[in-house]
Write an enzyme that holds these catalytic residues in place. Structure first.
Site, PDB file in Angstrom:
ATOM      1  N   GLU A  78     104.939  39.700  29.495  1.00 32.91           N
ATOM      2  CA  GLU A  78     104.053  39.181  28.759  1.00 32.91           C
ATOM      3  C   GLU A  78     102.976  39.998  28.451  1.00 32.91           C
ATOM      4  O   GLU A  78     102.098  40.197  27.280  1.00 32.91           O
ATOM      5  CB  GLU A  78     103.402  37.742  29.485  1.00 32.91           C
ATOM      6  CG  GLU A  78     102.208  37.141  28.493  1.00 32.91           C
ATOM      7  CD  GLU A  78     101.640  36.003  29.191  1.00 32.91           C
ATOM      8  OE1 GLU A  78     101.950  35.594  30.508  1.00 32.91           O
ATOM      9  OE2 GLU A  78     100.793  35.215  28.586  1.00 32.91           O
ATOM     10  N   ASP A  98     107.197  37.108  33.142  1.00 32.84           N
ATOM     11  CA  ASP A  98     105.945  36.476  32.953  1.00 32.84           C
ATOM     12  C   ASP A  98     105.105  36.717  34.429  1.00 32.84           C
ATOM     13  O   ASP A  98     105.783  36.114  35.430  1.00 32.84           O
ATOM     14  CB  ASP A  98     105.810  35.026  32.664  1.00 32.84           C
ATOM     15  CG  ASP A  98     104.395  34.470  32.434  1.00 32.84           C
ATOM     16  OD1 ASP A  98     103.535  35.326  32.706  1.00 32.84           O
ATOM     17  OD2 ASP A  98     104.052  33.733  31.633  1.00 32.84           O
ATOM     18  N   ILE A 100     102.234  36.280  35.804  1.00 36.56           N
ATOM     19  CA  ILE A 100     101.398  35.002  36.201  1.00 36.56           C
ATOM     20  C   ILE A 100     101.742  33.858  35.313  1.00 36.56           C
ATOM     21  O   ILE A 100     100.997  33.920  34.098  1.00 36.56           O
ATOM     22  CB  ILE A 100     100.185  35.030  36.520  1.00 36.56           C
ATOM     23  CG1 ILE A 100     100.058  36.291  37.480  1.00 36.56           C
ATOM     24  CG2 ILE A 100      99.557  33.750  37.055  1.00 36.56           C
ATOM     25  CD1 ILE A 100      98.492  36.594  38.177  1.00 36.56           C
ATOM     26  N   ASP A 101     102.815  32.928  35.539  1.00 35.99           N
ATOM     27  CA  ASP A 101     102.838  31.882  34.544  1.00 35.99           C
ATOM     28  C   ASP A 101     102.054  30.707  35.146  1.00 35.99           C
ATOM     29  O   ASP A 101     102.435  30.238  36.181  1.00 35.99           O
ATOM     30  CB  ASP A 101     104.325  31.351  34.358  1.00 35.99           C
ATOM     31  CG  ASP A 101     104.321  30.240  33.177  1.00 35.99           C
ATOM     32  OD1 ASP A 101     103.648  30.613  32.157  1.00 35.99           O
ATOM     33  OD2 ASP A 101     105.058  29.258  33.240  1.00 35.99           O
ATOM     34  N   THR A 103      98.477  30.867  34.058  1.00 41.36           N
ATOM     35  CA  THR A 103      97.190  31.536  34.570  1.00 41.36           C
ATOM     36  C   THR A 103      95.931  30.841  34.393  1.00 41.36           C
ATOM     37  O   THR A 103      94.963  31.114  35.318  1.00 41.36           O
ATOM     38  CB  THR A 103      96.862  32.711  33.485  1.00 41.36           C
ATOM     39  OG1 THR A 103      98.118  33.458  33.367  1.00 41.36           O
ATOM     40  CG2 THR A 103      95.818  33.592  33.780  1.00 41.36           C
ATOM     41  N   ASP A 245     108.097  32.828  29.062  1.00 42.85           N
ATOM     42  CA  ASP A 245     107.687  31.657  29.957  1.00 42.85           C
ATOM     43  C   ASP A 245     109.006  30.990  30.379  1.00 42.85           C
ATOM     44  O   ASP A 245     108.853  30.030  31.254  1.00 42.85           O
ATOM     45  CB  ASP A 245     106.840  30.734  28.806  1.00 42.85           C
ATOM     46  CG  ASP A 245     105.515  31.346  28.660  1.00 42.85           C
ATOM     47  OD1 ASP A 245     104.673  31.778  29.354  1.00 42.85           O
ATOM     48  OD2 ASP A 245     105.042  31.487  27.252  1.00 42.85           O
TER      49      ASP A 245
END
Ligand code: IPD
Length: 317
Positions: A78, A98, A100-101, A103, A245
């Site tokens: 990402e 990702d 940090i999915d 955020t 994601d």
């Protein structure tokens, strides 16, 4: 390694990526405290599309360890994408990450946050690891090997967590939805109208209403997939998120007996190919048990059709 990965190779990569996800999780936890203390965050396309230094740091950690261990594999992430790196999907093994999915959850301290590490081979997800360090929950799967949830020191539990039960109609469903980060009138009108029909009572004036049991937003597309895989959500739908994601989550869901598909017109053949991966329109429905009159797989298809007859189709920005 050859471009087609054997089960033994996938298991070796799984072992490595699980350890890496836990390492990334420790950095996410450290970052959550620091970010909440400092409030330091930036905006990407608007004031609800957030990024922090930890999104970038976690992606750097994951990317550097993956490329040191698997130098011939490609990488899509990402934050690398946001910084301009455009890796086209080929048949070669490609990590899709990702860092940090969730955020927004991360900056608020809402504990639905994960690192999501997917591996694509032959243009389809073949391995997925999601780790939520706040709840110490780790979802994992490799193609053909089943999906598992490991939490709080317990042994891995195969997904779904309970025997799949029938699902007669959407009105009995608990449905995952998300507002996403595009808040244009077009987007919020389409989503708002769709959510209204999913939740609303047709006997009390909601035209086309299905009156589902309820709607839920975890705030992480990846964890929504995990929750459908474990059977806590019956279905999750989103327009507007990205391959990183959903890549890891989609193989976890498939291995848990879920059906994953793309947009309104996508075939219901559970093939998460490049069109589905890059289509930015996703739906996943949980494993459904056979009833006396219908096979579970037919019920999955019927319910997706019912769902898509209920919600709007629209283009993400
Ligand atoms: C977001 C989350 C959110 C979804 C958005 C995603 P991020 O990812 O998954 O649930 O609604 O579409 O962009 O920005 O937290 O990595």
């Amino acid at each position: 390694m050859a471009s087609t990965l054997s089960p033994a190779e996938l298991n070796e990569i799984l072992h490595f990526t699980v350890a890496l996800a836990r390492k990334a999780g420790a950095l996410i936890l450290e970052g959550s405290e620091a970010i909440r203390a400092s409030g330091a965050m930036d905006e990407k396309k608007n004031s609800v599309d957030l990024v922090t230094e930890y999104d970038v740091r976690v992606e750097e950690l994951v990317k550097s360890e993956l490329s040191a261990k698997y130098p011939s594999f490609k990488f899509i992430g990402e934050e690398s994408y946001a910084a301009g790196a455009r890796t086209s999907l080929t048949d070669e093994p490609t990590f899709c990450v990702d860092p940090i999915d969730g955020t927004t959850n991360f900056v608020h301290g809402f504990p639905a946050v994960c690192v999501s590490i997917g591996l694509i081979s032959g243009r389809r997800p073949v391995l997925g690891v999601l780790y939520n360090p706040f709840l110490d929950q780790l979802y994992s799967a490799v193609k053909g090997g089943g999906a598992y949830l490991t939490q709080r020191g317990l042994p891995p539990a195969r997904l779904p967590l309970a025997k799949p039960r029938p699902l007669p109609s959407l009105s009995q469903a608990l449905i995952g939805i998300e507002w996403g980060s595009d808040r244009s009138a077009d987007m919020v009108n389409h989503k708002g109208e769709s959510f209204k029909r999913l939740a609303g009572n047709p006997a009390e004036g909601v035209v086309g209403g299905r009156m589902a049991h309820s709607l839920r937003s975890l705030g992480s597309a990846a964890l929504n997939f995990g929750m459908v895989a474990q059977g806590g959500l019956d279905l999750y739908w989103e327009i507007g998120c990205w391959p990183w994601d959903i890549c890891a989550g989609s193989i976890i869901a498939q291995e848990a007996g879920c059906l994953v598909a793309g947009s309104h017109n996508s075939p219901l053949d559970n093939d998460v190919n490049q069109d589905v991966l890059e289509g930015r329109k996703y739906i996943v429905i949980r494993a459904i048990g056979d009833s006396e009159t219908e096979k579970g797989v037919d019920a999955q298809k019927r319910l997706i059709k019912e769902f898509y007859a209920t919600v709007d189709d629209f283009e993400p920005k």
